[in-house]
Structures are given as structure tokens and as C-alpha cells.
Design an enzyme around this catalytic site. Sequence first.
Site, PDB file in Angstrom:
ATOM      1  N   LEU A 251       0.815  -1.216   0.000  1.00  0.00           N
ATOM      2  CA  LEU A 251       0.000   0.000   0.000  1.00  0.00           C
ATOM      3  C   LEU A 251       0.845   1.261   0.000  1.00  0.00           C
ATOM      4  CD1 LEU A 251      -2.664  -1.128   2.629  1.00  0.00           C
ATOM      5  CD2 LEU A 251      -2.817  -1.254   0.136  1.00  0.00           C
ATOM      6  N   GLY A 252       2.075   1.146   0.477  1.00  0.00           N
ATOM      7  CA  GLY A 252       2.925   2.329   0.519  1.00  0.00           C
ATOM      8  C   GLY A 252       4.073   2.140   1.478  1.00  0.00           C
ATOM      9  N   GLY A 254       6.323   4.359   4.536  1.00  0.00           N
ATOM     10  CA  GLY A 254       6.336   5.540   5.385  1.00  0.00           C
ATOM     11  C   GLY A 254       7.653   5.679   6.104  1.00  0.00           C
ATOM     12  N   PHE A 256       8.482   4.560   8.918  1.00  0.00           N
ATOM     13  CA  PHE A 256       8.899   3.400   9.702  1.00  0.00           C
ATOM     14  C   PHE A 256       9.136   2.156   8.854  1.00  0.00           C
ATOM     15  CE2 PHE A 256       5.741   5.575  12.656  1.00  0.00           C
ATOM     16  CZ  PHE A 256       6.719   6.384  13.219  1.00  0.00           C
ATOM     17  N   VAL A 259       3.894  -0.661   4.288  1.00  0.00           N
ATOM     18  CA  VAL A 259       2.557  -1.061   4.732  1.00  0.00           C
ATOM     19  C   VAL A 259       1.934  -1.934   3.652  1.00  0.00           C
ATOM     20  CG1 VAL A 259       0.288  -0.291   5.500  1.00  0.00           C
ATOM     21  CG2 VAL A 259       2.306   1.093   6.018  1.00  0.00           C
ATOM     22  N   ASP A 364       3.413  12.181  16.618  1.00  0.00           N
ATOM     23  CA  ASP A 364       3.563  12.306  15.160  1.00  0.00           C
ATOM     24  C   ASP A 364       2.186  12.435  14.510  1.00  0.00           C
ATOM     25  OD1 ASP A 364       4.767  12.481  12.708  1.00  0.00           O
ATOM     26  OD2 ASP A 364       5.231  10.346  12.528  1.00  0.00           O
TER      27      ASP A 364
END
Length: 509
Positions: A251-252, A254, A256, A259, A364
Site C-alpha cells: 500500500l505504501g 512511510g 517506519f 505497509v 507524530d
Amino acid sequence: MGCGCSSHLEDDWMENIDVCENCHYPIVPLDGKATLLFRNGSEVRDPLVRYEGSNPPASPLQDNLVIALHSYEPSHDGDLGFEKGEHLRILEQNGEWWKAQSLTTGQEGFVPFNFVAKANSLEPEPWFFKNLSRKDAERQLLAPGNTHGSFLIRESESTAGSFSLSVRDFDQNQGEVVKHYKIRNLDNGGFYISPRITFSGLHELVRHYTNASDGLCTRLSRPCQTQKPQKPWWEDEWEVPRETLKLVERLGAGQFGEVWMGYYNEHTKVAVKSLKQGSMSPDAFLAEANLMKQLQHKRLVRLYAVVTEEPIYIITEYMENGSLVDFLKTPSGIKLTINKLLDMAAQIVEGMAFLEERNYIHRDLRAANILVSDTLSCKIADFGLARLIEDNEYTAREGAKFPIKWTAPEAINYGTFTIKSDVWSFGILMTEIVTHGRIPYPGMTNPEVIQNLERGYRMPRPDNCPEELYKLMMQCWRERPDDRPTFDYLRSVLEDFFTATEGQYQPQP
């Protein structure tokens, strides 16, 4: 033994057991069973239910009887499958999985609590919504799948034992709206909306206003449509083996890690966050995750399970529309009105007020860390993870990954993160919402943002941002953290931002 006095017995059978001299009702023998002998000579064991004490149950529908609102296919050892409309007896009511017995099959097992409702109540009615606020009623009725005339009845928030009717309508000036009517109680137990006509029960009231509007804004068309609820996570599954997860779609990526959309044990759709190796200590992560899983609220993304060996996996509920910052830029997101955009802000602040109450800091908070469901419900993700990151690019203010534009000055300069620095970030997040995902401080680099903030600069009011909302943003950006509002205050303002000057309920028709 005791008698369960009833008005009469069926006359097509005769009993070969003792009967009460007064009412001729069978007296339960010591073994709790009776044999009924029909006139055709056949014999059947009567399943008379024994009860404790000297008094029989007050109602033929026991409190522990429920009806299935949805069908359920078993997927674990020990859970019980059932069909919609099936009756079950609850044997143990603990947590989110209740032990039950099917009255159809006689089988026992655990059932998801949110798939059933008390049989002797209003809960099985498709138009009745228990524990639903006025604001959430509006969200449900305005969600995709509902139309003009969709309605629901909910319990009153202010008066125990009273109800309200919420109806979706169309207004020439405002477009799709929801109107609310108080359902008032009669002394004899009946109900009315208008004193011109009264009803013995809510079913009769619904039938009447389904046939004709009779003073309401519109005729009731159909009950509010809702999706099948997500079944609760199986409670014993917390630290799970990596091989139980199948990653299907990336999905992408980030700050960290990556995902993914995936499946747990082939049947449960989940989101899986794969953390970059070395980004945080597995021991520190597990300690924080154990705390995070206790934080359960409808506005927080639910943490289901973890894989604690590197690369660490975080398994959460799956949100179909992805991150808020991306969704706002889609055709569906661009079409959202200012009312709906502010409703999203109100949902987020509701979750933050919960974290505030629990003395928990997000660290965050921004639109990239808000997830959106297919019904446009917003939930907060990644709460608490930021402080575990050991990547200097993220932890140092000069680092390329440090979210300078969302971070309060005291957190940038001194590393002081508090719930008040989260309030600052929420003010920035509100600018993302009203600009459909625009990056804050457009045209400025991170060092320029820091320099300007030190001089007292604040972002100007975005286009199409209501003046009162901008004033709220400016309160979030006050220099002294203690001068910033609480999330509880922000929640109270945003929930009724456009209705504060209007009557919340329609006058009696």
C-alpha cells in the site's frame, strides 16, 4: 419441585406425570424431565427447564437469549457458526467473544459479541441503533448506501428511557442533511412525536411514518444501511508466527517501513506494517505494543497482533481508503464539502481526547497517520511509535525525515513532547484537511519554517477556511504550551461547529 402455573394446557395430549391441583400444569419431577404421552400413543421427553429457587422466570424470553444479526462462518477452533436470524443462548458473557449455544443445532462455542443482539429487546430491529450519539447518527445516515428518507431510532443521550428519530433529508441550501425528532413518552408507556397522534409502541410509530410523512420533513423510506461489523480479533492471538501472514498488496512506504494489505490465517483481512530492521529495539517495541493494545477506541486504529522478530510486523485493522493525506487528493476526497471535512477533524479530535484522558502522547500527529474507512470514518494510527525510532534521520531535527512542519517549537528545539505539542500538530493537521492534503507552509524549507516560527510567524488562513476555524488553529499554535486548548475543548467545539447556533432537534410537527 414447583408448579409453573399457566392459563391452560393444550388439549391434544395427556400427561403421565403429576399435575398441580389448581392449574393442572405439570410439576417437574426430580430429574427435571417429563414424559408426554400423545393420544396417538407416541411418547416424547419434554425438555422442561429447571430453575433455581422457588420462582419461575419472569419472562418466557430469557435475558440470555440472543438473535443473530448476521451470519457467521467459524474460522477458529472453538468458535460457533450460525445463520442470520438464528437464536442462541449466551452461556458466558466475557470480553468480545461470548460462549453460546445454538438453539437450532444445540452446538456450543464462542460467538462475536457484535454479531448478535438481545432477542427480547429493540436491538434486532434494523432501524434501532443502541448507544449512538446524535453526531454519529448523522455520520451513519450520510454515509454511502443511504438516501433521502433513510432513518434510524436511537436512545436519547440526555434522557434515560427516551428515544430520538433521525432522518436523512435534502435541503435546497445545505444539500443532504439529517434532521432529528424527539420521541416523547406517554404516561401509559406509549410514544409520540406530535401530540396529534400517539402510538402504543415504536413499531407502530415506524409503520405510520413509513406510510406518510404526517408533519415530518419526509416519509421514512428504509432503515439506515450499515455494513456487516468486523469480527473481533481472537483474543489469544497476540505474538503470532510470521508464516500466519500473507502479504498481498503493497500500500505504501512511510517513515517506519512498508505497509501491506494482507490476510491472517487466510481468512482475516488486515493491514501489516513491516518495520525497517534496526529502526527500533524489538524489546522496546513489544513493551510499547503491549501498552498500545490496551488503548481501544472507535477513533483509534485497532492493534491486533505483532511479530516480534525482525523485521518487526505490526498487524492492525485494514482501512480501505488508506491515509487521509492521500484520500483528500482523490476524486472522492476533492468533492468533500467543508462540513464533511470538519466532521473528519471532529472524529480525529475525539480520538485524541481519548489519548489525552489516558495521558498518552502521539508525537507524530498528521494526515499521513490518519486512516480512512470506506464509510469515511477516520482513525488515528501509529500513536506512540515515534519515540521508539532509533533512526537519526528521524530523531534529529536536521534529519530529512523529521516532521518539522507538524512539530511544536518546544519539541523541535528541546525535544519536549507533551499532549500540548500534539495540540500544535492537530492545528497543522486541520490545515491539511481544509486544503485537501496540501503540505503545510507551502514554499518553505524546513530551516525556513524553524526560523520563521522563532520570529512568531504563523501560517495565514487557507482559502475556503472558515474564520472561526482559523481562530481555533491559532489557539493550537500559541507559543506557551499551557495556553493551548485541550483536546476535550477542541472536541466540544468541532463536533457542533455548524450547529452551535441552530436547534439540534426539529420542532414538533
